[in-house]
Design a protein around this motif. Sequence first.
Motif, PDB file in Angstrom:
ATOM      1  N   ILE A  47       0.845  -1.197   0.000  1.00  0.00           N
ATOM      2  CA  ILE A  47       0.000   0.000   0.000  1.00  0.00           C
ATOM      3  C   ILE A  47       0.882   1.249   0.000  1.00  0.00           C
ATOM      4  N   ASP A  48       0.588   2.150  -0.915  1.00  0.00           N
ATOM      5  CA  ASP A  48       1.214   3.470  -0.959  1.00  0.00           C
ATOM      6  C   ASP A  48       0.280   4.430  -0.227  1.00  0.00           C
ATOM      7  N   SER A  49       0.747   5.021   0.880  1.00  0.00           N
ATOM      8  CA  SER A  49      -0.113   5.862   1.720  1.00  0.00           C
ATOM      9  C   SER A  49       0.072   7.352   1.472  1.00  0.00           C
ATOM     10  N   ARG A  50       0.791   7.711   0.424  1.00  0.00           N
ATOM     11  CA  ARG A  50       1.048   9.119   0.130  1.00  0.00           C
ATOM     12  C   ARG A  50      -0.156   9.773  -0.569  1.00  0.00           C
TER      13      ARG A  50
ATOM     14  N   CYS B  32       5.674   5.156   2.500  1.00  0.00           N
ATOM     15  CA  CYS B  32       5.465   6.561   2.133  1.00  0.00           C
ATOM     16  C   CYS B  32       6.843   7.173   1.915  1.00  0.00           C
ATOM     17  N   GLN B  33       6.998   8.441   2.242  1.00  0.00           N
ATOM     18  CA  GLN B  33       8.305   9.087   2.076  1.00  0.00           C
ATOM     19  C   GLN B  33       9.183   8.981   3.310  1.00  0.00           C
ATOM     20  N   SER B  34       8.593   8.654   4.461  1.00  0.00           N
ATOM     21  CA  SER B  34       9.409   8.639   5.678  1.00  0.00           C
ATOM     22  C   SER B  34       8.967   7.616   6.710  1.00  0.00           C
ATOM     23  N   GLY B  35       7.869   6.912   6.473  1.00  0.00           N
ATOM     24  CA  GLY B  35       7.345   5.970   7.452  1.00  0.00           C
ATOM     25  C   GLY B  35       6.282   6.571   8.349  1.00  0.00           C
ATOM     26  N   HIS B  36       6.065   7.878   8.255  1.00  0.00           N
ATOM     27  CA  HIS B  36       5.104   8.537   9.134  1.00  0.00           C
ATOM     28  C   HIS B  36       3.675   8.302   8.661  1.00  0.00           C
TER      29      HIS B  36
END
Length: 299
Positions: free
Chosen positions: A194-197, A253-257
């Motif tokens: 899953i991409d969450s961005r 995502c880009q940072s894990g957040h």
Amino acid sequence: MRDKKFILFFVLFAGLIFSGPVYAKIGILTTQQVGSMLQTQKNIIVIDTRNKQNYLAGHLPNAVNLTENQIIAPKEGELGLMPYNQQLEKIFSEYGLKSNAAYIVYSGEDYNNPANFIAKAAWVISALYWSGIRDIYYMDGGFEKWKSEKFPVVKGNYSLPKSHFIIKFNPSNILAQKGFLLWSINNENTMQIIDSRPRKEYLEGHIKGAKWLYAGDFLEKVSNYWVIRPKSVIENLFTKEDIDINKPTVSYCQSGHLSSVIWLIATSIFDKQSFWSFCGTFANLQKQNKIPINIGPIC
């Protein structure tokens, strides 16, 4: 060699599925439940994840101010990642945290950005869980909801005596390392990604085969705060994007957040132990050219 790699990842995967601390509790609480819990139970530590200025202007009684920016560390040139155990022990000891306490974590701010609103708390919760904390709760609606309902608010700073926090173990059912992510990409029958961005970032480039589910879509706005949508609505979000909530999943995502939000929702609302947040950044994966990238929609 290929057989050995398969056996290695099979053992890793089996360990990830079955060795998680099943006794740990990740939950979502209403402000009313938090108010009752603080009156009737002891050994609770409250964490406010907002910036210092907003925290000092008003916070829950006995809440310490620990933000996501204080729990990040660069690794291999990547910023915003989970610190190593020794770093976490130092941070948590400085703030007086204890491994045997129950935790209530809340957010606020980012009134126009639901993903950031919950991600700040989700990241802190994931760090606590990764450090072996058993009972952690997210207060739905955050500080503004608490304040609007006339619960007690305290101004100024509050701190706990320094402690000696020791991480005895790291649960296996939260952070996915790079090797596990790469294995998951190549085993789409077993795993899903899953991409969450935000949608724009997903369309500009994503891991081949990754489904899209924006972390902010789990929330709806009420007045000047965000609350988590009903379980049935969240189930429909997964279904709409052709995501199987029962299938082992790695989000990134880009940072894990933002991906930690996917983990939080799956763990707290659906009681799933087979969701992981990638401990790395999409940008770094691109630079290393180790993963297949798609442009545009998945189909």
